[in-house]
Design a protein around this motif. Structure first.
Motif, short mmCIF file in Angstrom:
data_model
loop_
_atom_site.label_atom_id
_atom_site.label_comp_id
_atom_site.label_asym_id
_atom_site.label_seq_id
_atom_site.Cartn_x
_atom_site.Cartn_y
_atom_site.Cartn_z
N ARG A 1 1.33 -1.43 0.40
CA ARG A 1 0.20 0.00 -0.34
C ARG A 1 0.84 1.27 0.10
N ALA B 1 0.89 5.23 1.72
CA ALA B 1 -1.18 5.52 3.08
C ALA B 1 -0.08 7.10 3.04
N PRO B 2 -0.45 7.65 1.47
CA PRO B 2 0.32 9.52 2.33
C PRO B 2 -1.00 9.86 3.75
N SER B 3 -0.26 10.66 4.48
CA SER B 3 -1.35 11.88 5.10
C SER B 3 -1.47 13.16 4.26
N GLU C 1 -4.30 8.56 4.84
CA GLU C 1 -3.80 8.31 6.17
C GLU C 1 -5.04 9.82 7.07
N TYR D 1 -1.98 7.80 14.20
CA TYR D 1 -1.97 6.87 13.77
C TYR D 1 -1.87 5.03 13.72
N VAL E 1 -3.63 2.87 11.57
CA VAL E 1 -2.91 1.86 10.09
C VAL E 1 -3.13 0.71 10.52
N ARG F 1 7.73 0.81 3.71
CA ARG F 1 7.71 2.68 3.90
C ARG F 1 9.11 3.06 4.21
N LEU G 1 9.61 5.22 10.14
CA LEU G 1 9.01 4.73 10.71
C LEU G 1 8.91 3.24 11.07
N1 GLU Z 1 0.97 7.72 6.88
C1 GLU Z 1 1.69 7.83 6.38
C2 GLU Z 1 2.69 9.39 6.35
O1 GLU Z 1 2.40 9.26 5.60
C3 GLU Z 1 2.54 6.55 6.19
C4 GLU Z 1 2.27 5.56 6.83
C5 GLU Z 1 2.62 4.22 6.94
O2 GLU Z 1 3.09 3.78 5.72
O3 GLU Z 1 3.01 3.49 8.16
O4 GLU Z 1 3.85 9.52 7.09
#
Ligand code: GLU
Length: 309
Positions: free
Chosen positions: A20, A22-24, A56, A205, A209, A223, A227
Motif C-alpha cells: 500500500r 498511505a500518504p497523510s 491516512e 496513526y 494504520v 515505507r 517509521l
Molecule cells: N501515513 C504515514 C505517512 O504519511 C505513512 C504510514 C505508513 O506507511 O505506515 O507518513
C-alpha cells in the motif's frame, strides 16, 4: 532496488501480494512521498503484486481537503495508478480507504481490544496532557518519550474528553525487515502504553494504520525508515486485534540532498507542484526522487513503466 533480495521476499509472500501507499494529506506531495511511491510501485510490479492507495487523514486537525485533492492530482500526473482504492472513488465521496470516513471501523476495533482483555483491563482512560507527560518524562521529553504510566492504575473509564491507551506489557518483538534484516524491538521501553485515541477524540496513526493494514489484507508494508521504530508496537497491536499473519515490513532509506542534508519543503526543493510549475516532466520527477533515495546513480528520466527494473 540494489540490496533487495526479491526472491527471498517473494518466498515470504502470497501470490499477487498486496502492498500500500498511505500518504497523510497534511501538506502537498513532495519528493519524499515520491521516493516512497517508487519503492511501493516498483517492488509491487517486480513481485507481480498490487498497490492499494489509502488516505491516512485520521488527524482532522492537520489534514485538509485541498491537500487531498492536490495529492490525487499529483499522483495522476506522475502516472502512479493504484490497483485498489481508485482515485475516482475517492473523489466521488465517502470511501473505505479514507480514514476519516471509517470512524465506525475504529470504534469496532477498539471494542474488540476491550473485549479481548480481561474485563477490559488492557485499555484504560487517560487524561494526561502533553505537559503532564513532559513533566514526568523530564528533560528528555520528545515525541518518542515513552508514556510514563501516570494513568495506568487510576481506573479511569473511557469517556469523552479523555484519551484511550492500550497497556503495553514488557517483551520483545522480532521481525525480519526485507531490506534491513533481523530487528528486535521492545515496545514497552520504547513507547510505553500506546495512545489509541487522543483527548480530542482523534484516532492515532499507530492504531488506525494497524486496523487498516489488517482489514485491507495488506501483505507487505513498504515505507520510509522514519517509521522503523513503530514496527514492534504495530506487530503487538496487530496480534491483540486478532491478526493471524503479520505483514512483511520493508523500510527504505529517506531521501537526502546530495550533500547528505535532509530536503526541506521550506527551501522549495521538494514540492511536486513547484517542480510541475517549473516545467519539470513526470519522468524527471520520478528520476530525481529515485536518485535521491539511492536507487539511481545519477538523476535521469524514469518512466513509470520502468519501475519494476
Ligand atoms: N501515513 C504515514 C505517512 O504519511 C505513512 C504510514 C505508513 O506507511 O505506515 O507518513
Amino acid at each position: 532496488m540494489a540490496s533487495l533480495d526479491l526472491d527471498a521476499l517473494a518466498a515470504r509472500l502470497p501470490d499477487r501480494p498486496l502492498t500500500r501507499f498511505a500518504p497523510s494529506p497534511t501538506g502537498y506531495l513532495h519528493l519524499g512521498h515520491v521516493a516512497s511511491a517508487i519503492h511501493v510501485w516498483g517492488i509491487a510490479r517486480a513481485l507481480g503484486g498490487r498497490v492499494l492507495l489509502r488516505l491516512e487523514d485520521h488527524d482532522g486537525g492537520r489534514c485538509r481537503p485541498e491537500y487531498e485533492a492536490a495529492l490525487l492530482e499529483d499522483l495522476e500526473w506522475l502516472g502512479l495508478e493504484p490497483d485498489a482504492g481508485a482515485i475516482g472513488e475517492l473523489r466521488a465521496g465517502t470511501s473505505p480507504i479514507r480514514q476519516s470516513d471509517c470512524g465506525g471501523t475504529y470504534d469496532e476495533a477498539l471494542r474488540r481490544l476491550i473485549g479481548a482483555g480481561d474485563g477490559g483491563g488492557q485499555v484504560f482512560g487517560c487524561d494526561c496532557s502533553r505537559r503532564d507527560i513532559a513533566a514526568e518524562g523530564g528533560d528528555q521529553f520528545n515525541e518518542e518519550t515513552p508514556y510514563p504510566g501516570r494513568c495506568r492504575e487510576r481506573g479511569l473509564g473511557i469517556a469523552t474528553g479523555r484519551g484511550v491507551r492500550l497497556r503495553i506489557e514488557a517483551g520483545t518483538e522480532r521481525f525480519t525487515d526485507a531490506l534491513l534484516g533481523e530487528r528486535v524491538q521492545r515496545p514497552a521501553a520504547q513507547c510505553g502504553d500506546l495512545l489509541v485515541r487522543d483527548r480530542r477524540g482523534q484516532w492515532t496513526y499507530q492504531f488506525a494504520v494497524v486496523v487498516d493494514d489488517l482489514r485491507h489484507g495488506v501483505d507487505l508494508v513498504i515505507r520510509g525508515e522514519d517509521l522503523l521504530s513503530s514496527t514492534g508496537r504495530q506487530l503487538r497491536l496487530g496480534r491483540l486485534l486478532g491478526g493471524a499473519r503479520p505483514p512483511v515490513f520493508l523500510h527504505h532509506p529517506l531521501i537526502t540532498k546530495p550533500n547528505g542534508a535532509k530536503l526541506s519543503k521550506a527551501s522549495g526543493d521538494s514540492g511536486i507542484r513547484e517542480l510541475r510549475r517549473a516545467g519539470v516532466s513526470p519522468a524527471a520527477v520520478l528520476g530525481r526522487a529515485a536518485w535521491l533515495t539511492a536507487l539511481l546513480d545519477k538523476p535521469r528520466e524514469l518512466g513509470v513503466g520502468e519501475l519494476a527494473g
